[in-house]
Design a protein around this motif. Structure first.
Motif, short mmCIF file in Angstrom:
data_model
loop_
_atom_site.label_atom_id
_atom_site.label_comp_id
_atom_site.label_asym_id
_atom_site.label_seq_id
_atom_site.Cartn_x
_atom_site.Cartn_y
_atom_site.Cartn_z
N ASP A 130 10.02 -9.36 -1.42
CA ASP A 130 8.42 -9.04 -1.67
C ASP A 130 8.23 -8.04 -2.39
O ASP A 130 9.15 -7.34 -3.16
CB ASP A 130 7.68 -8.69 -0.67
N GLN A 131 7.38 -8.46 -3.66
CA GLN A 131 7.60 -7.52 -5.25
C GLN A 131 6.38 -6.44 -4.68
O GLN A 131 6.98 -5.57 -5.57
CB GLN A 131 6.85 -8.95 -5.96
N ASN A 132 5.64 -6.15 -3.90
CA ASN A 132 4.75 -5.26 -3.40
C ASN A 132 5.59 -4.63 -2.66
O ASN A 132 5.24 -2.98 -2.84
CB ASN A 132 3.31 -6.36 -3.12
N ILE A 133 5.70 -5.01 -1.63
CA ILE A 133 6.13 -3.88 0.09
C ILE A 133 7.57 -4.64 0.43
O ILE A 133 7.65 -3.83 1.71
CB ILE A 133 4.83 -4.43 0.44
N ASN A 170 12.71 -3.95 -2.96
CA ASN A 170 12.68 -3.73 -3.71
C ASN A 170 12.56 -1.89 -3.67
O ASN A 170 12.72 -1.20 -5.17
CB ASN A 170 10.83 -4.44 -4.78
N ASP A 179 10.79 -1.54 -12.43
CA ASP A 179 9.75 -3.03 -12.09
C ASP A 179 9.96 -3.50 -11.09
O ASP A 179 11.28 -4.19 -11.00
CB ASP A 179 9.40 -3.45 -13.53
#
Length: 303
Positions: A136-139, A143, A154
């Motif tokens: 997942d990009q956010n959580i 990443n 980013d």
């Protein structure tokens, strides 16, 4: 009782035995024949019509011609080949590597086998949910680790990035189905007599020479089988791609099965959808013919 009478009695018993076998097998043949033959014939029949579920209009091979000459067909075929070949070959390499390790370890082999079978037993929807969370990009954990280590500045949208979407699904698929190759190859490895390796070591053969001259000939038939079976399965795979990207972004993960669904279900073009499914069937049939004709897997040593 004369010899002729004995022969006659044995012939009657043999005939009755064959009749009994046929009586038991016939229902199975009829049952599976209906399940396989009827849908196949109906799909083939539908592919020659426009709107076969409504006001059917016969168009002959026009659906097939439109599919093949359409600009998107070759892109979807390429996506299918990339996904099927990459997941099959890389799963084979991963499975072979782990099988060679487990076959030679003295302790912990049972634990390693348990770890390998665990992803295969998980439902696909659970595996997809797990990997969507990891990437997942956010959580997502991947990443977070990359950001904390300073490797990226980013977060990366793995499944929505045009370049990374297909590789991400491939990695997911290898994790899920790599154990298929592992267990088949491990079973064949454990069937190789230890005397062959002991004799090769006495003669001074290197590890690579032992693998190429002893291990690989025993595994070649199993490898060919994995390439065929797993290749066909992955070429026809729908669920893992649909649950992750729906064929996006920008169609980079739209394979032929996804396109069949789009045509037949989402767009309501059932005739063109079944025509594309028929083309897929022909392509896979040709692959099977080449496999058995050229490679002759029945002559291979598999253990």
């Amino acid at each position: 009782m004369s010899t002729l009478d004995r022969f006659h009695s044995l012939s009657l018993l043999s005939g009755r035995h064959e009749l009994t076998v046929y009586l038991f097998i016939l229902p199975l043949i009829v049952f599976f024949g209906i399940l396989w033959f009827v849908p196949l014939v109906y799909a083939l029949y539908s592919s020659f019509f426009v709107d076969p579920l409504g006001t059917a209009t016969f168009v002959g091979l026009n659906n097939y011609a439109e599919i093949i000459t359409g600009a998107g067909f070759w892109v979807y075929l390429w996506n299918s080949l990339v996904f099927a070949v990459s997941t099959t070959v890389l799963s084979l390499v991963v499975g072979l590597g782990f099988a060679l390790v487990v076959d030679r370890v003295l302790f912990g082999g049972a634990a390693l086998r348990t770890l390998m079978v665990f992803p295969y037993l998980l439902p696909t929807v659970v595996v997809v949910f797990l990997w969507r969370f990891l990437l997942d990009q956010n959580i997502g954990l991947v990443n977070l680790v990359l950001l904390e280590s300073g490797l990226i500045t980013d977060p990366i949208p793995f499944f929505s990035n045009v370049t990374l979407a297909m590789p991400s699904i491939v990695v997911l698929s290898i994790w899920k189905w790599g154990s298929f190759s592992f267990f088949i190859l491990l079973a064949n490895l454990q069937a190789i007599p230890d005397e062959y390796y002991e004799r090769a070591q006495v003669q001074g053969a290197s590890i690579w020479q032992q693998f190429w001259n002893i291990t690989f000939p025993y595994l070649r038939g199993a490898i060919l089988l994995i390439l065929l079976v797993r290749g066909i399965w992955m070429f026809n795979k729908f669920d893992v791609i649909w649950l992750t990207t729906r064929g996006g972004p920008a169609g980079v993960t739209t394979t032929l099965p996804i396109r069949v669904y789009d045509l037949a279900i989402r767009l309501g073009e059932f005739g063109r959808g079944t025509a594309l499914a028929g083309i897929m069937f022909v392509l896979l049939a040709l692959v099977g013919i080449v496999y058995f004709w050229v490679l002759s897997p029945e002559s291979e040593v598999t253990g």
